[in-house]
Design an enzyme around this catalytic site. Structure first.
Site, PDB file in Angstrom:
ATOM      1  N   ASN D 389       0.830  -1.197   0.000  1.00 56.10           N
ATOM      2  CA  ASN D 389       0.000   0.000   0.000  1.00 56.10           C
ATOM      3  C   ASN D 389       0.875   1.261   0.000  1.00 56.10           C
ATOM      4  OD1 ASN D 389      -1.741   2.063   0.518  1.00 56.10           O
ATOM      5  ND2 ASN D 389      -3.067   0.853   1.842  1.00 56.10           N
ATOM      6  N   ASP D 390       1.507   1.537   1.112  1.00 54.00           N
ATOM      7  CA  ASP D 390       2.309   2.774   1.197  1.00 54.00           C
ATOM      8  C   ASP D 390       3.405   2.820   0.153  1.00 54.00           C
ATOM      9  OD1 ASP D 390       0.722   3.224   3.319  1.00 54.00           O
ATOM     10  OD2 ASP D 390       2.239   2.690   4.816  1.00 54.00           O
ATOM     11  N   VAL D 391       4.025   1.677  -0.096  1.00 57.84           N
ATOM     12  CA  VAL D 391       5.182   1.690  -0.997  1.00 57.84           C
ATOM     13  C   VAL D 391       4.777   1.935  -2.443  1.00 57.84           C
ATOM     14  CG1 VAL D 391       6.520   0.184   0.506  1.00 57.84           C
ATOM     15  CG2 VAL D 391       5.191  -0.796  -1.372  1.00 57.84           C
ATOM     16  N   VAL D 392       3.469   1.954  -2.706  1.00 53.60           N
ATOM     17  CA  VAL D 392       3.008   2.265  -4.064  1.00 53.60           C
ATOM     18  C   VAL D 392       2.083   3.487  -4.036  1.00 53.60           C
ATOM     19  CG1 VAL D 392       3.230  -0.083  -4.899  1.00 53.60           C
ATOM     20  CG2 VAL D 392       1.095   0.643  -3.820  1.00 53.60           C
ATOM     21  N   SER D 430       1.005   3.514   7.284  1.00 51.50           N
ATOM     22  CA  SER D 430       1.058   4.968   7.495  1.00 51.50           C
ATOM     23  C   SER D 430      -0.332   5.518   7.801  1.00 51.50           C
ATOM     24  CB  SER D 430       1.597   5.645   6.246  1.00 51.50           C
ATOM     25  OG  SER D 430       0.658   5.493   5.199  1.00 51.50           O
TER      26      SER D 430
END
Ligand code: NAP
Ligand code: NAP
Lengths: 107, 463, 107, 463
Positions: D389-392, D430
């Protein structure tokens, strides 16, 4: 020298060896000549040994030897560092400031 | 412990750290200068620290020595031309090693000249220090003489040389071991020192001027190890550290050089490479060299899209680096892309070409290493070989029988056309014939590199 | 501990610190998890301290503390190394030998 | 010195060298295994050496301890699943630090319990050892509990928390300094130890489960430094070296993580990130998520030229790594090129995804790092986001206002089409909304990653 001192000396030596390998192998060919003169200057550290020999009046001969040693090492230290600085002063990323650098390379 | 001792010890620790940081700085041209300043500061600290040493009774000799040394060093530092770097380096190794040897000798003398005593361990370290120091001193001096041309550069060889050297070395080591057991035998000690001095000469004698760089780096590491040994004798850590760092840099550089020339260290040391014996190899090559006239070259360059300069030892001897840059500027003004292909062992010391071109204010962003530039040659209109020979010798790639077979080369022969600047039929350091000169793409432009280039600049301007 | 010993200890520390930085920063992200468990196992070296404490009968309490320490550190050493090996056994360049590696990763 | 002492000292020196070589080995997967064997051998040497220590009078407790420890360690080593690595690491930090603390306490106790004496320097080192050891122990235990889910992972914060912690820390340090001057005051010593234990808890309390990896690496370096301090106390070099190496690896990893999340260490430690407070940020995002059905995805994949899998924490929780590989195999059989894009902080610990995929026998040659894979996305037909999620999250790139603005991301939204596997509306660690899910290229495939993938494999086979 006690065996204990020898052993710690060996530790320092071993660690320094590894470190030397790691650090030096990261120096790019571009800077190999400066590297040579730099290590040269640094190895002039034997000066610290020479100074004591020259200053502690063990006996005349020792003093003479020490004095000569001081001269030799100091030559290395000063010469080595001056040349290294001179060389490094010449390496420029972008052209321009050509003349400035030329002065540098001479001073 | 007095506060002095603390101060000294910490100045040494600081110095060691600063030296390491200094060398780390050399990992990138941007950080290099700062790194050196750190190292210099470290050295200063170490010296100041040492001056507080409680054993010191008189400063006259110290100060005099420092002053004299600084003056000599400064003179060397400022006035040695970049092209004389190899000699300078050799000389300073001699100095460094000599200093180490002297300290060792005086340490020994002050104990045994006056019925003192040294324990086995110290004696062992001291022996190493003196031997390494002595042989490095004479070895480096001879290397200096050969590089400076004071003595003929060709290898001096005779029958049974290696056996003789080995025998001598064995004797020296034998005495060394005896001294560890009976440190008291003063005369023997000096015999050992003497032998070591001689051995240094014998070691370098059989090695040709061209191989000096490798040998020098080796001597460099010996000098470093000598300092390290001094550190063991005085149980002084900063000496050990600095010495070891020096030793390793020398060692690594010699390895790199040998790899780039693909030869083994032993082959360099005992192969007497470049001697008459091997010089003849690969002669009698068939074919004709096509001489090309200056105007044609000028036109080729002027209307090329991409030009790659490949400098070699010849550029150094001709001192042609500045005029090379001029030509590059003229071409770039005309919209030609100019790149420099730098072979790791082009010239006579590691990074030789880089320094020379840097001196001529060529930005290092346009110096390309082997791996980067080789793919570019097919897209290159003109490859200009400026006093390079072995590093562009296709035999290394194509002819497994060649003595330099397998040595990575700059593949200029892949370029659309090649121009070779050299004075005549002279061979490279390897003494091998170079098939490149006989290829159809290649045109030979004879004459001293500097002159040819000067005339080229004008010709291009009028093209 | 004499000031002299402290100073050499500081040398060793400083050199090890540099070396640590150099070596660790060369470990690729791919191997960061194994790195964690490896350094973990290595730091189990505090075992050598614990062993002496557990074995030299200074006094009962010290012995108990030492014993506990030995257990803890040994767990780290053994556990850390076993897991690291297990993980590293799993990293394959090319496929193939899949099952073999699976066994490895279990043993 | 007896021969034992020599033996011990040299075994330690050897161990130090082998440890360094071991870690050097980790610079490449090919050499890693050999490196570890060296390190293991080094450890063995060190232990054997220690067993010869002259102070040792009885071996009962030593042997028992070694046996028990080995059994526990072996059990942990063999049966801890890869997905539980973070917890395991936390736990072992606790052990290591605890050992260091205990040794320190016993050292102190055996001197002052019996009217002995410690000099200032040793006392200083000892204080460090015990404090670092103590706070790392409790800190790591709490971290373990949070990661294992034994206690709620959300940050525990209250007004004036930081001030209170600082005050406590100050007191502890105050006592420490007092003890250096008057080492004799035994009760105070134990007060200090107690406070350190408490402080460890307080330090970790305000930090959310998701930030644990960073904290853990920090604790890791504390544990290392504790061992190093032990080395200073016992003036034992191998302890200093190993401890320092450990300390640095922990430190470097935490820096790397923070950089990849672009947050500052301080922000991680005191920011109480992921707490309700910030979790709401970025909510109320406009737009609709397009749900996509499994068959369509299967067809897309089956007829794609290049597919990139982007795994994240979700793959770990779903234990989906094996089935991911199955899908990859099925696709490759159909001639689809499959690559994996691995974000440095995907998952919950450094290299998390790499290990899981390696466990599933995915060759590491097909795992691509951020820099390598991002340029590939435009040429990618389908990017499959598996529980990431956050990393994209494109906001990191596009929306300077976002809390994770500037964090480098995998730019899946540049791919021709994106499929996101997640269970529902769950947020990433996050707690931010992810605009990616609202883009037109993106199709959401809801459901547990493992199930969705299993069904995908079948669907693809019939496609
Ligand atoms: N860089 C290092 O660290 C290092 C160390 C050890 C050995 N080496 C060896 O040194 C060699 C370096 O290769 P290289 O290609 O750079 O040089 P090279 O192979 O030695 O060839 C130098 C060429 O320059 C020409 N030349 C000499 N003076 C000239 C002048 N004034 N104007 C124009 N041309 C001139 C010579 O031909 P003419 O005489 O016909 O002009 C010769 O062909 C390699 O074999 C390498 O292995 C290098
Ligand atoms: N790797 C490290 O060292 C490290 C260290 C500290 C912090 N972090 C942080 O951790 C985060 C990692 O990012 P990430 O993208 O990997 O993970 P993430 O941002 O935490 O998102 C995980 C996603 O997986 C989904 N998910 C959870 N369980 C699932 C299941 N069983 N099946 C399918 N989907 C599932 C969740 O959505 P649903 O709930 O809707 O399924 C969630 O959206 C980054 O923010 C990073 O900064 C990483």
């Amino acid at each position: 020298m006690s065996a204990q001192t020898l052993i710690t000396a060996l530790y320092v030596f071993a660690l320094a060896a590894f470190l030397g390998y790691q650090v030096i192998s990261r120096v790019p060919p571009l800077l190999h000549t400066p590297l040579m003169s730099a290590t040269n200057a640094i190895s002039g550290i034997s000066l610290v040994g020479s100074i004591v020999t020259a200053g502690a009046h063990y006996n005349t001969i020792s003093t003479i030897l020490g004095f000569t040693a001081v001269v030799c090492s100091t030559t290395n230290v000063v010469g080595g560092f001056v040349i290294t600085d001179r060389m490094l002063g010449m390496f420029k990323r972008k052209p321009g400031a050509a003349d400035k650098s030329k002065d540098k390379s001479r001073v | 412990m007095h506060w002095q001792t603390y101060f000294i010890e910490f100045s040494y620790l600081l110095a060691s750290i600063l030296f390491i940081l200094g060398l780390k700085g050399l990992s990138h041209p941007e950080t290099a200068k700062r790194g050196m300043h750190l190292a210099e500061f470290g050295m200063l600290m170490a010296i100041i620290g040492t001056l507080m040493h409680f054993e010191i009774v008189t400063y006259t000799w110290i100060i005099t020595g420092l002053v004299v040394g600084s003056l000599v060093g400064l003179a060397m530092g400022l006035w040695v031309p970049m092209t004389a770097m190899p000699q300078r380096t050799a000389l300073s190794h001699a100095f460094g090693a000599f200093a180490a040897a002297l300290v060792g000798i005086s340490e020994y003398y002050r104990h045994y000249g006056f019925g003192g005593h040294l324990d086995k361990i110290t004696m062992g370290a001291l022996g190493f220090e003196v031997m390494l120091g002595a042989l490095t001193t004479t070895g480096s001096l001879l290397a200096f003489a050969k590089l400076q041309g004071l003595v003929r550069g060709t290898p001096v060889t005779y029958k049974g040389q290696n056996i003789f050297n080995m025998a001598l070395l064995a004797t020296t080591i034998g005495i060394f071991i005896y001294l560890i057991v009976f440190p008291g035998s003063v005369p023997l000690f000096f015999v050992m020192v003497g032998l070591a001095f001689v051995f240094g000469l014998l070691l370098v004698m059989p090695i040709g001027a061209a191989d000096m760089p490798v040998v020098m780096s080796l001597l460099n590491s010996y000098a470093g190890l000598a300092s390290a040994a001094t550190g063991f004798v005085l149980s002084n850590n900063v000496l050990i550290i600095a010495g070891t760092l020096d030793g390793f840099s020398g060692f690594i550089l010699s390895i790199l050089m040998c790899r780039a020339m693909n030869r083994s260290i032993t082959n360099v040391l005992f192969g007497a490479f470049g001697s008459a014996a091997t010089a003849s190899v690969g002669d009698g090559h068939q074919g004709t060299m096509r001489e090309i006239n200056l105007e044609d070259v000028a036109v080729q360059l002027a209307y090329a899209k991409q030009v790659v300069f490949v400098p070699g030892y010849g550029m150094a001897t001709a001192q042609a680096q500045h005029i090379v840059r001029e030509l590059a500027d003229t071409l770039e003004k005309r919209g030609v892309t100019v790149k420099y292909g730098i072979h790791p062992v082009a010239g006579r010391m590691p990074g030789h070409m880089n320094v020379l071109l840097a001196e001529a204010n060529v930005p290092y962003s346009s110096l390309y290493e082997l791996e980067q530039i080789n793919p570019e040659f097919p897209a290159t209109d003109v490859a200009v070989v400026i006093g390079a020979n072995d590093v562009v010798n296709p035999d290394a790639r194509d002819n497994p029988g060649s003595p330099i077979a397998g040595m990575p080369i700059l593949e200029v022969d892949r370029a659309k056309s090649v121009v070779v600047l050299k004075r005549g039929q002279g061979k490279g350091f390897s003494g091998l014939e170079n098939p490149l000169f006989f290829k159809d793409v290649t045109g030979m432009l004879y004459g001293d590199a500097k002159e040819s280039l000067t005339r080229l600049v004008q010709a291009v301007q009028h093209a």
